[in-house]
Every structure is written in structure tokens, then in C-alpha cells.
Scaffold this active site. Sequence first.
Site, short mmCIF file in Angstrom:
data_model
loop_
_atom_site.label_atom_id
_atom_site.label_comp_id
_atom_site.label_asym_id
_atom_site.label_seq_id
_atom_site.Cartn_x
_atom_site.Cartn_y
_atom_site.Cartn_z
N HIS A 207 48.58 15.58 -48.25
CA HIS A 207 48.33 16.91 -47.66
C HIS A 207 46.83 17.11 -47.45
O HIS A 207 46.04 16.78 -48.33
CB HIS A 207 48.90 17.99 -48.58
CG HIS A 207 48.93 19.36 -47.96
ND1 HIS A 207 47.81 20.12 -47.80
CD2 HIS A 207 49.95 20.07 -47.45
CE1 HIS A 207 48.15 21.27 -47.22
NE2 HIS A 207 49.44 21.26 -46.99
N CYS A 245 49.55 19.42 -41.90
CA CYS A 245 49.61 20.86 -42.18
C CYS A 245 48.73 21.55 -41.14
O CYS A 245 47.50 21.48 -41.21
CB CYS A 245 49.15 21.16 -43.60
SG CYS A 245 49.19 22.93 -43.97
N HIS A 272 53.96 20.63 -41.95
CA HIS A 272 53.88 22.04 -42.35
C HIS A 272 53.39 22.81 -41.13
O HIS A 272 52.27 22.59 -40.68
CB HIS A 272 52.83 22.25 -43.46
CG HIS A 272 53.24 21.72 -44.79
ND1 HIS A 272 52.42 21.80 -45.88
CD2 HIS A 272 54.39 21.15 -45.22
CE1 HIS A 272 53.03 21.28 -46.94
NE2 HIS A 272 54.23 20.88 -46.56
N ASP A 317 55.35 26.88 -42.81
CA ASP A 317 54.46 27.00 -43.97
C ASP A 317 54.29 28.49 -44.28
O ASP A 317 55.12 29.29 -43.87
CB ASP A 317 53.14 26.29 -43.67
CG ASP A 317 52.49 25.73 -44.92
OD1 ASP A 317 53.05 25.90 -46.01
OD2 ASP A 317 51.42 25.10 -44.81
N HIS A 318 53.26 28.82 -45.00
CA HIS A 318 53.05 30.20 -45.46
C HIS A 318 53.45 31.23 -44.41
O HIS A 318 53.05 31.15 -43.26
CB HIS A 318 51.58 30.43 -45.80
CG HIS A 318 51.06 29.47 -46.80
ND1 HIS A 318 49.74 29.41 -47.16
CD2 HIS A 318 51.68 28.51 -47.52
CE1 HIS A 318 49.57 28.47 -48.06
NE2 HIS A 318 50.73 27.90 -48.30
N TYR A 331 55.07 32.82 -49.62
CA TYR A 331 56.39 32.17 -49.78
C TYR A 331 57.55 33.16 -49.85
O TYR A 331 58.52 32.95 -50.56
CB TYR A 331 56.37 31.22 -50.98
CG TYR A 331 55.55 30.00 -50.69
CD1 TYR A 331 56.06 28.99 -49.87
CD2 TYR A 331 54.24 29.86 -51.17
CE1 TYR A 331 55.30 27.88 -49.55
CE2 TYR A 331 53.47 28.75 -50.86
CZ TYR A 331 54.01 27.76 -50.05
OH TYR A 331 53.27 26.66 -49.73
MN LIG Z 1 50.54 23.04 -46.08
#
Ligand SMILES: [Mn+2]
Length: 355
Positions: A207, A245, A272, A317-318, A331
Amino acid sequence: MKWGFRWYGEKGDTIPLKYVRQIPGINGVVGTLLTKMPGDVWEVSEIQELKESVEKGKLELLGIESVAIHDAIKAGTPERDQYIENYIQTIKNLSQCDVRMICYSFKPIFGWAKTDLFYENKDGSFSLVYDQAVVDKMEPADMYKLIHSQSKGFSLPGWEEERLNKFGKLVEMYEGVTEEILFENLSYFLKKIIPVCEEMDVKMAIHPDDPPFELFGFPRITKNLHDLKKILSIVDSPYNGLTLCTGSLGAEPNNDMVEIIHEVGDRINFVHFRNVEFLGERKFRESAHLSADGSLDMYAIMKALVDVGFDGVIRPDHGRTVFGEVAMPGYGLYDRAMGITYLQGLHEAITKAKG
Ligand SMILES: [Mn+2]
């Protein structure tokens, strides 16, 4: 391609699997064992228990995020060989349970950092924000205090209390560890584990740094295309791969996500998907996934992934905190569910247009 969702387990997540299961088109979750400390061996029985809980929810365990790397490996101290042996055993045990992908990171001290976990957006939702001007006024240990003061009681990955208690020791451990040395330590680790991954059919996915630029002077080696190519060249194998990501790499405007995908697309094992909005120099907000809400062109990124034939695990992702939900910052269920549905729409349109 498999559509996934990050899930912290029955005890660690606010979201029950039965809700994750209701997201259209979802294949499974990327899970973890929160009880495991970096360096521990993950026993087959423990992995099996996680896998069974996911399968009972009629979902697939698509991979692990993360099997954390012990600081001895990252700092390159003499104890690293034992911890690498443990990591190898965990890879073998995951393989035995038919788990085929491990996301990990190789970052000293801080896994990720933000300066506001509940920044109020114009529409009344909340986002995570990073602002270098805030960081510049802080000492590194203050970052723990800031994150804890805003986490609303949730235990956030990478910011566990015990790491703060060991903070001074950690800083000492990394004294003299430059970017070159950190990279050498990653090389040492990958050269030992990738042959095992090949044999066991378990793909690694490193990552990138979040944010992808220098933080408190600690070395960072997963910030940009140059870094990623260097890592991939350590062991030229599809098992030595990347987590792309978009919100981490994309927080640096010089990182061209489409270029990155075209350059290293065949080595992306996990994606991500997240959008960010640039608010100024080294200041950004984690926006909704939609292109129009942030600074990244999500259509162009998805198209690049389709063009290179990406066939791994992909997850939103977030997300923002929306609809009054009480959840771990980034999350919650709702915004990530909206995000994945949007991403699936992009994917369907792009693949159908290609014919
Ligand atoms: Mn990520």
C-alpha cells in the site's frame, strides 16, 4: 475482477455482514484479525474462523488487509529474521485456507495521517482532511493525541494505544534509517518471502504512503511511480505487487494516476478507490467517490484499469460520514456503499462501450 469491502470482523466493525451483503454486486470482504500484533503468526484455526464467519454471511474472504510488518523488519534489526520466518508461516497458513492476497505497508511509525477526522462538508456530511499547516505546528507524538481525541472511541488501525506508549522506543529504533536503508530492508524482506508466495499462490500488494509525501522527516518509499517501479524491480514476479490506492497516491497532484496504471498495471493486485479534493498546497479532503466532488477523474482511472485488464480485488476506500451514521471515521456503511455502486456504474459503462 472481484468487488470487495473492508471489514474489521464481527467484534471490530460497526457494520454487520448482512448489511454488506445487501450492497448490489458485492463479492466479498477484505478482512483482518484485529487480535494479531505485528510479528505474530496467524494460526490456521484463527484464519479459518474468520473465513467461516465471512462465508456464513454468504460472502467471500477476498484477501487480508493487513498482515502488518514488524518494526524489526522495517528497521532492519537483528531480530528481523525470526519475524520474517513468522510472516512466511502466516503466508503458508493463509494459503492453506485459500486466502490469496495480502495487503501490507512498509512505513515507519505512521501508517497514515490526517489532521481532521470530522471536517464538516458544505452538505453537512463529514470527511477526513489533511492539512500540512497543522502538521507543521506539531511534534510527531502529537499526531497520536490528535487522532485519539477525534476517533470517538473507535480503535483506528495503525493508531493503537500500545504504539503510542512505545513511541519513544520506535523513534529510537528508526534512528539512522534513511530512505535507502528502508528500501534495502524491504528488499531483504521481499527476497525472502516472494518465493514462498509463488509456491503458495498468495499475492502481495504493498500500500502506498498516505499522504504520499514526507511526514515529520521519517523515510517514505511508496510515494510515487518512481518508488513503485523500484519496489517491483526487487523481485520481478506478479506475486510482488501493488495496492493501487487512488486517494493515497492521488493526494499528490504530481502523481498521475492514469500514467501509473499504464506503467505498472500488470502488477496491481488490489485497488482502493477513493477521491480527494485538493484544498491547497498539501491540504486535501477525502471527498465522495464521484469525480465531480473531488479533484481526481474517477472515470479516467477506471478506464485505465479496464484498459490494462485489471482482474484483481477492487474496493471503495474511505467514505464520508453521512446520514447521521455512527461509525469509524472513513469506514461507515452508507458512503462506501454509494461509492461502490458509482464505481460499478463506471465499470459497466466503460466495459460495454468497449464492446
Ligand atoms: Mn487505501
